[in-house]
Design a protein around this motif. Structure first.
Motif, PDB file in Angstrom:
ATOM      1  N   THR A 173       0.208 -13.646  -0.013  1.00 58.31           N
ATOM      2  CA  THR A 173       1.511 -14.236   0.288  1.00 58.31           C
ATOM      3  C   THR A 173       1.866 -15.213  -0.831  1.00 58.31           C
ATOM      4  O   THR A 173       1.094 -16.134  -1.112  1.00 58.31           O
ATOM      5  CB  THR A 173       1.507 -14.982   1.632  1.00 58.31           C
ATOM      6  OG1 THR A 173       1.119 -14.072   2.663  1.00 58.31           O
ATOM      7  CG2 THR A 173       2.891 -15.536   1.941  1.00 58.31           C
ATOM      8  N   VAL A 174       2.993 -14.960  -1.461  1.00 57.32           N
ATOM      9  CA  VAL A 174       3.470 -15.842  -2.530  1.00 57.32           C
ATOM     10  C   VAL A 174       4.658 -16.635  -2.005  1.00 57.32           C
ATOM     11  O   VAL A 174       5.677 -16.050  -1.623  1.00 57.32           O
ATOM     12  CB  VAL A 174       3.861 -15.040  -3.780  1.00 57.32           C
ATOM     13  CG1 VAL A 174       4.308 -15.983  -4.891  1.00 57.32           C
ATOM     14  CG2 VAL A 174       2.699 -14.165  -4.244  1.00 57.32           C
ATOM     15  N   LEU A 175       4.494 -17.935  -1.934  1.00 62.58           N
ATOM     16  CA  LEU A 175       5.554 -18.787  -1.369  1.00 62.58           C
ATOM     17  C   LEU A 175       6.576 -19.190  -2.432  1.00 62.58           C
ATOM     18  O   LEU A 175       6.246 -19.262  -3.630  1.00 62.58           O
ATOM     19  CB  LEU A 175       4.931 -20.040  -0.753  1.00 62.58           C
ATOM     20  CG  LEU A 175       3.914 -19.774   0.376  1.00 62.58           C
ATOM     21  CD1 LEU A 175       3.308 -21.068   0.834  1.00 62.58           C
ATOM     22  CD2 LEU A 175       4.579 -19.036   1.528  1.00 62.58           C
ATOM     23  N   LEU A 181       0.454   0.186 -12.336  1.00 62.84           N
ATOM     24  CA  LEU A 181       0.626  -1.265 -12.490  1.00 62.84           C
ATOM     25  C   LEU A 181       2.101  -1.546 -12.773  1.00 62.84           C
ATOM     26  O   LEU A 181       2.678  -0.990 -13.708  1.00 62.84           O
ATOM     27  CB  LEU A 181      -0.252  -1.793 -13.614  1.00 62.84           C
ATOM     28  CG  LEU A 181      -1.758  -1.708 -13.388  1.00 62.84           C
ATOM     29  CD1 LEU A 181      -2.514  -2.203 -14.611  1.00 62.84           C
ATOM     30  CD2 LEU A 181      -2.176  -2.492 -12.147  1.00 62.84           C
ATOM     31  N   PRO A 182       2.723  -2.419 -11.987  1.00 66.35           N
ATOM     32  CA  PRO A 182       4.180  -2.586 -12.095  1.00 66.35           C
ATOM     33  C   PRO A 182       4.647  -3.252 -13.383  1.00 66.35           C
ATOM     34  O   PRO A 182       5.745  -2.960 -13.847  1.00 66.35           O
ATOM     35  CB  PRO A 182       4.533  -3.444 -10.876  1.00 66.35           C
ATOM     36  CG  PRO A 182       3.267  -4.070 -10.438  1.00 66.35           C
ATOM     37  CD  PRO A 182       2.179  -3.192 -10.851  1.00 66.35           C
ATOM     38  N   GLN A 209       0.181  -2.247  -0.563  1.00 68.20           N
ATOM     39  CA  GLN A 209       0.902  -1.786   0.621  1.00 68.20           C
ATOM     40  C   GLN A 209       1.857  -2.881   1.083  1.00 68.20           C
ATOM     41  O   GLN A 209       1.434  -3.939   1.548  1.00 68.20           O
ATOM     42  CB  GLN A 209      -0.077  -1.415   1.755  1.00 68.20           C
ATOM     43  CG  GLN A 209       0.602  -0.786   2.949  1.00 68.20           C
ATOM     44  CD  GLN A 209      -0.377  -0.262   3.991  1.00 68.20           C
ATOM     45  OE1 GLN A 209      -1.515  -0.715   4.089  1.00 68.20           O
ATOM     46  NE2 GLN A 209       0.049   0.726   4.769  1.00 68.20           N
ATOM     47  N   SER A 210       3.134  -2.593   0.970  1.00 69.94           N
ATOM     48  CA  SER A 210       4.151  -3.509   1.485  1.00 69.94           C
ATOM     49  C   SER A 210       4.376  -3.231   2.958  1.00 69.94           C
ATOM     50  O   SER A 210       4.046  -2.150   3.462  1.00 69.94           O
ATOM     51  CB  SER A 210       5.448  -3.336   0.696  1.00 69.94           C
ATOM     52  OG  SER A 210       5.238  -3.624  -0.671  1.00 69.94           O
ATOM     53  N   LEU A 211       4.939  -4.189   3.653  1.00 69.26           N
ATOM     54  CA  LEU A 211       5.123  -4.075   5.098  1.00 69.26           C
ATOM     55  C   LEU A 211       5.915  -2.830   5.459  1.00 69.26           C
ATOM     56  O   LEU A 211       6.997  -2.582   4.925  1.00 69.26           O
ATOM     57  CB  LEU A 211       5.836  -5.334   5.614  1.00 69.26           C
ATOM     58  CG  LEU A 211       5.870  -5.510   7.124  1.00 69.26           C
ATOM     59  CD1 LEU A 211       4.453  -5.678   7.668  1.00 69.26           C
ATOM     60  CD2 LEU A 211       6.731  -6.699   7.505  1.00 69.26           C
ATOM     61  N   GLY A 212       5.335  -2.033   6.340  1.00 68.85           N
ATOM     62  CA  GLY A 212       6.026  -0.840   6.821  1.00 68.85           C
ATOM     63  C   GLY A 212       6.053   0.319   5.844  1.00 68.85           C
ATOM     64  O   GLY A 212       6.777   1.299   6.054  1.00 68.85           O
ATOM     65  N   GLN A 213       5.255   0.225   4.804  1.00 69.43           N
ATOM     66  CA  GLN A 213       5.233   1.281   3.795  1.00 69.43           C
ATOM     67  C   GLN A 213       3.826   1.863   3.645  1.00 69.43           C
ATOM     68  O   GLN A 213       2.846   1.293   4.110  1.00 69.43           O
ATOM     69  CB  GLN A 213       5.683   0.738   2.441  1.00 69.43           C
ATOM     70  CG  GLN A 213       7.097   0.202   2.426  1.00 69.43           C
ATOM     71  CD  GLN A 213       8.124   1.286   2.706  1.00 69.43           C
ATOM     72  OE1 GLN A 213       8.071   2.382   2.137  1.00 69.43           O
ATOM     73  NE2 GLN A 213       9.062   0.990   3.591  1.00 69.43           N
ATOM     74  N   GLY A 214       3.757   2.991   2.987  1.00 74.18           N
ATOM     75  CA  GLY A 214       2.461   3.555   2.661  1.00 74.18           C
ATOM     76  C   GLY A 214       1.868   2.874   1.441  1.00 74.18           C
ATOM     77  O   GLY A 214       2.592   2.245   0.659  1.00 74.18           O
ATOM     78  N   GLU A 222       4.992 -13.735  -8.305  1.00 71.45           N
ATOM     79  CA  GLU A 222       6.377 -13.786  -7.824  1.00 71.45           C
ATOM     80  C   GLU A 222       6.372 -13.463  -6.336  1.00 71.45           C
ATOM     81  O   GLU A 222       5.443 -12.833  -5.827  1.00 71.45           O
ATOM     82  CB  GLU A 222       7.223 -12.776  -8.601  1.00 71.45           C
ATOM     83  CG  GLU A 222       7.270 -13.046 -10.091  1.00 71.45           C
ATOM     84  CD  GLU A 222       8.078 -11.995 -10.838  1.00 71.45           C
ATOM     85  OE1 GLU A 222       8.531 -11.018 -10.205  1.00 71.45           O
ATOM     86  OE2 GLU A 222       8.254 -12.175 -12.066  1.00 71.45           O
ATOM     87  N   ARG A 223       7.435 -13.871  -5.646  1.00 72.55           N
ATOM     88  CA  ARG A 223       7.505 -13.628  -4.210  1.00 72.55           C
ATOM     89  C   ARG A 223       7.423 -12.144  -3.898  1.00 72.55           C
ATOM     90  O   ARG A 223       6.864 -11.720  -2.897  1.00 72.55           O
ATOM     91  CB  ARG A 223       8.760 -14.259  -3.621  1.00 72.55           C
ATOM     92  CG  ARG A 223       8.716 -15.783  -3.675  1.00 72.55           C
ATOM     93  CD  ARG A 223       9.795 -16.445  -2.852  1.00 72.55           C
ATOM     94  NE  ARG A 223       9.689 -17.896  -2.950  1.00 72.55           N
ATOM     95  CZ  ARG A 223      10.261 -18.636  -3.892  1.00 72.55           C
ATOM     96  NH1 ARG A 223      11.006 -18.055  -4.819  1.00 72.55           N
ATOM     97  NH2 ARG A 223      10.090 -19.938  -3.918  1.00 72.55           N
ATOM     98  N   GLY A 224       7.951 -11.321  -4.792  1.00 72.60           N
ATOM     99  CA  GLY A 224       7.903  -9.877  -4.594  1.00 72.60           C
ATOM    100  C   GLY A 224       6.508  -9.277  -4.691  1.00 72.60           C
ATOM    101  O   GLY A 224       6.322  -8.103  -4.357  1.00 72.60           O
ATOM    102  N   ASP A 225       5.543 -10.073  -5.151  1.00 72.21           N
ATOM    103  CA  ASP A 225       4.159  -9.592  -5.211  1.00 72.21           C
ATOM    104  C   ASP A 225       3.482  -9.659  -3.842  1.00 72.21           C
ATOM    105  O   ASP A 225       2.378  -9.131  -3.670  1.00 72.21           O
ATOM    106  CB  ASP A 225       3.339 -10.424  -6.202  1.00 72.21           C
ATOM    107  CG  ASP A 225       3.867 -10.353  -7.621  1.00 72.21           C
ATOM    108  OD1 ASP A 225       3.623 -11.293  -8.391  1.00 72.21           O
ATOM    109  OD2 ASP A 225       4.540  -9.345  -7.948  1.00 72.21           O
ATOM    110  N   SER A 226       4.109 -10.297  -2.878  1.00 71.27           N
ATOM    111  CA  SER A 226       3.531 -10.424  -1.539  1.00 71.27           C
ATOM    112  C   SER A 226       3.342  -9.042  -0.919  1.00 71.27           C
ATOM    113  O   SER A 226       4.295  -8.257  -0.834  1.00 71.27           O
ATOM    114  CB  SER A 226       4.433 -11.280  -0.644  1.00 71.27           C
ATOM    115  OG  SER A 226       4.526 -12.600  -1.136  1.00 71.27           O
TER     116      SER A 226
END
Lengths: 114, 114
Positions: A112-114, A60-61, A37-42, A83-87
């Motif tokens: 959180t991936v920094l 699985l992406p 679940q990404s922020l603001g998404q289902g 990757e940062r997009g995995d956050s």
């Protein structure tokens, strides 16, 4: 425990590192699901286990993501070379059986991936 | 084909009012439609679910209305209370096809004013 539990509740890692996220389903539940679940998404489906086998891993992406459920109970979601997009919040759910059965969700692991 | 479109994105209702959230889908193979409620920092929890062989299902203050021909379904929350303030997700799945994964809408953030 009474519900689905997930550990850790929060995980901060650096780009490129490997992480493992754990899910303990409700005792006796044969079906287990992972969602992201990404922020603001289902929640977005990742993978579904019936027993020990992955019955559907179509969500699985890419091949950096892998999940196991070796004894048909606890499951681990593994992410390589983060990757940062995995956050996101990674949610686990379980149901008594697959099919017309309620999926009970855990509280999630915030990655959180920094 | 796999999307579930949810509206509105956010909703503000006075205490005692009716909250209405709508969802639409394209995949005619979907045959199970649950609604989940999610509070901040928690996993989604099932509110109510419906199958397409009925047009309406009511549980307490929560009602699902289902229009199979229009491929739309909605959640009505009667006598809305401040404690109902949460994010609501509709979902759909194709149980008979054996995949069981949920396709979630993007969520509706409901705020009920005291």
């Amino acid at each position: 425990g009474a519900g689905v539990s997930q550990t850790p509740s929060n995980k901060v890692t650096e780009k490129g590192k490997y992480v493992e996220l754990r899910c303990d389903p409700i005792s006796g539940h044969t079906a287990l699901y992972w969602y992201r679940q990404s922020l603001g998404q289902g929640p977005e489906f990742l993978i579904y286990f019936q027993g020990t086998g992955a019955a559907d891993d179509s969500g699985l992406p890419n091949d950096r993501f892998f999940a196991v459920r070796p004894e048909g109970s606890v499951s681990t979601l593994k992410i390589q070379r983060t990757e940062r997009g995995d956050s996101a919040v990674y949610l686990c759910a379980s149901s008594l059986l697959a099919g017309y059965n309620e999926q009970f969700f855990g509280p999630g692991t915030r990655l959180t991936v920094l | 084909q796999q999307q579930v479109k949810q509206s509105p994105q956010s909703l503000i209702v006075q205490k005692g009012g009716i909250s209405i959230i709508n969802c639409a889908y394209e995949n005619t193979a979907f045959d199970y439609f649950p609604w989940y409620q999610q509070f901040p920092g928690k996993g989604p929890a099932l509110l109510i679910a419906i199958r397409p062989d009925v047009s309406e299902k009511k549980e307490g203050r929560f009602t699902i209305s289902f229009n199979k021909s229009a491929k739309q379904f909605s959640l009505h929350i009667m006598d809305s209370q401040p404690g109902d303030s949460a994010t609501y997700f509709c979902a759909a799945s194709s149980q008979t096809s054996g995949t069981y994964k949920y396709i979630f809408g993007t969520g509706t953030r409901l705020k009920v004013l005291a």
